[in-house]
Write a protein that holds these residues in place. Structure first.
Motif, PDB file in Angstrom:
ATOM      1  N   ASP A  37      48.842  29.196  -9.477  1.00  0.00           N
ATOM      2  CA  ASP A  37      49.800  30.109 -10.084  1.00  0.00           C
ATOM      3  C   ASP A  37      50.395  31.080  -9.065  1.00  0.00           C
ATOM      4  O   ASP A  37      49.678  31.867  -8.447  1.00  0.00           O
ATOM      5  N   ASN A  78      53.226  26.187  -8.667  1.00  0.00           N
ATOM      6  CA  ASN A  78      53.564  26.578 -10.031  1.00  0.00           C
ATOM      7  C   ASN A  78      54.191  27.963 -10.018  1.00  0.00           C
ATOM      8  O   ASN A  78      53.515  28.965  -9.794  1.00  0.00           O
ATOM      9  N   GLU A  80      55.132  30.860 -11.801  1.00  0.00           N
ATOM     10  CA  GLU A  80      54.826  31.417 -13.120  1.00  0.00           C
ATOM     11  C   GLU A  80      55.509  32.768 -13.333  1.00  0.00           C
ATOM     12  O   GLU A  80      54.904  33.730 -13.807  1.00  0.00           O
ATOM     13  N   ASN A 116      55.799  26.737 -18.009  1.00  0.00           N
ATOM     14  CA  ASN A 116      54.549  27.472 -18.206  1.00  0.00           C
ATOM     15  C   ASN A 116      54.743  28.485 -19.333  1.00  0.00           C
ATOM     16  O   ASN A 116      55.836  28.587 -19.899  1.00  0.00           O
ATOM     17  N   THR A 172      53.929  22.427 -20.532  1.00  0.00           N
ATOM     18  CA  THR A 172      53.146  23.614 -20.851  1.00  0.00           C
ATOM     19  C   THR A 172      52.677  23.555 -22.306  1.00  0.00           C
ATOM     20  O   THR A 172      53.349  22.972 -23.161  1.00  0.00           O
ATOM     21  N   HIS A 214      50.284  22.863 -17.743  1.00  0.00           N
ATOM     22  CA  HIS A 214      49.929  24.275 -17.910  1.00  0.00           C
ATOM     23  C   HIS A 214      49.149  24.371 -19.209  1.00  0.00           C
ATOM     24  O   HIS A 214      49.721  24.233 -20.302  1.00  0.00           O
ATOM     25  N   HIS A 246      46.966  27.587 -15.315  1.00  0.00           N
ATOM     26  CA  HIS A 246      47.041  28.557 -16.407  1.00  0.00           C
ATOM     27  C   HIS A 246      45.793  29.416 -16.579  1.00  0.00           C
ATOM     28  O   HIS A 246      45.928  30.627 -16.815  1.00  0.00           O
TER      29      HIS A 246
END
Length: 380
Positions: A37, A78, A80, A116, A172, A214, A246
């Motif tokens: 993340d 990722n 986020e 996500n 996600t 995610h 996540h």
């Protein structure tokens, strides 16, 4: 005249042989590195701001891992946060300066997945602007789309080199209850849709299929039934590798090698944890980069090796400002002098110990990369 003729023949033959050898020695491997993340909490935004130039810069975040990120064929992270423009804010509805994406690019990140639970933090306009910023930087991305036509054209994402094609999909579990307004799209973990997408991926003449998901329960060190169920479904419908994010903590990595003998991989990384964030509690202050290499022999493509590199977020105060540096933990675990105080060093060592205990108990066939004699090497 005859001598000149035969000389020309020999030269031509030499050129043909050289060309054949060159073709046969083309790169038969493709390496990938996955990051967890990439967060953008409020203190991170403050840290990146330069009052003198009135601009933002996140390059320092990647200072100590840039060489690792830039080495493989593709580095994938990722993202986020949204890149929705000002006002810039962290939790709970993130919008980071565009400079964060620029720093990702400068560090060598090639691909960012964007599906996500924070994809919709700034609504449809935030989804669109995030995509537009990444496009302007020529950063490959997948997971969210401005409309159905864009998804149809660009999904699944195909990454490739001169001998291999890999499909990358991204989903996600949700978006924190915030809907994505039409025509924007955020890929959701929906079995019917994922099955269709996997069929499309298989039709693209790809060697392997990777799904970046995610999912999971925040701050839990072991996968829940939702992860296990959806992981099983993805494998049954064509996925070879599953990379998870996540939970903001590390979760196990499992490589069932016996299935690869039948031409089918089965490797799942349940959670890579945090790559960078302002979370400082136990287990949340670090994560892992996951590296793997595919090899092709004839018509067979297989996973040659895979391993993890532990990372820890170091936050010293410099010039009255909190800084954020992602450290490759194994490289600094025996270098107490590097740290501004013993407390930081001990916290990193605690993270390393916790992570190795978890992976030592729960990982299957996925070892750690250690830093030995100036090189990263997989340790059995």
């Amino acid at each position: 005249m005859m001598k000149a003729f035969f000389t020309s023949i020999f030269l031509l033959a030499g050129i043909l042989v050289f060309s054949q050898n060159t073709d046969s020695t083309k790169n038969q491997e493709l390496s990938l590195l996955f990051l967890g993340d990439i967060m953008g909490h409020g203190p991170q935004i403050t840290s990146a701001y330069d009052a003198e130039s009135k601009s933002y810069n996140y390059d320092d975040v990647f200072k100590y891992v840039k060489d690792i990120i830039s080495e493989p064929d593709y580095a994938i992270g990722n993202l986020e946060v949204t890149l929705a423009g000002p006002p810039f804010k962290g939790y709970p509805q993130f919008s980071s300066p565009d400079a964060l994406a620029k720093a990702c690019q400068n560090a060598g990140l090639d691909v960012l997945v964007t599906a996500n639970n924070h994809s919709c933090d700034r609504g449809g306009d935030g989804i669109k602007r995030t995509i537009q910023v990444l496009d302007s930087l020529n950063i490959i991305h997948t997971g969210t789309f401005q409309d159905q036509a864009e998804r149809d054209k660009n999904y699944p994402l195909i990454i490739e080199n001169d001998c291999m094609r890999i499909a990358l999909l991204n989903y996600t579990y949700g978006t924190n209850g915030l809907p994505f307004p039409a025509p924007t799209i955020v890929n959701m973990i929906d079995k019917e849709q994922m099955k269709k997408d996997l069929e499309v991926a298989k039709s693209k003449n790809v060697d392997k299929i990777i799904v970046f998901t995610h999912w999971g329960s925040e701050y839990q060190l072991l996968p829940n039934e939702y992860q296990k169920s959806n992981g099983k479904f993805l494998f049954e419908n064509g996925a070879d590798i599953i990379i998870g994010a996540h939970p903001h903590v590390l979760e196990p990595m499992v490589w069932e090698k016996q299935e690869a003998e039948e031409g089918k991989e089965s490797l799942i990384v349940y959670s890579l944890g945090n790559f960078v964030s302002n979370q400082r509690k136990r287990y949340t202050d670090g994560g892992s980069m996951f590296k793997m290499t595919f090899k092709k022999e004839g018509n067979k493509t297989f996973l040659k090796d895979a391993g993890y590199i532990l990372t820890w977020v170091y936050t010293p105060t410099e010039d009255n400002k909190k800084k954020y540096y992602v450290l490759p933990a194994a490289q600094y675990e025996n270098n107490a002098e590097f740290f501004d105080n013993s407390e930081s060093y001990e916290k990193m060592k605690a993270f390393i110990k916790d992570s190795r205990e978890l992976f030592g108990t729960e990982n299957v066939a996925v070892p750690e990369y250690k830093y030995v004699d100036g090189k990263w090497q997989i340790q059995p």
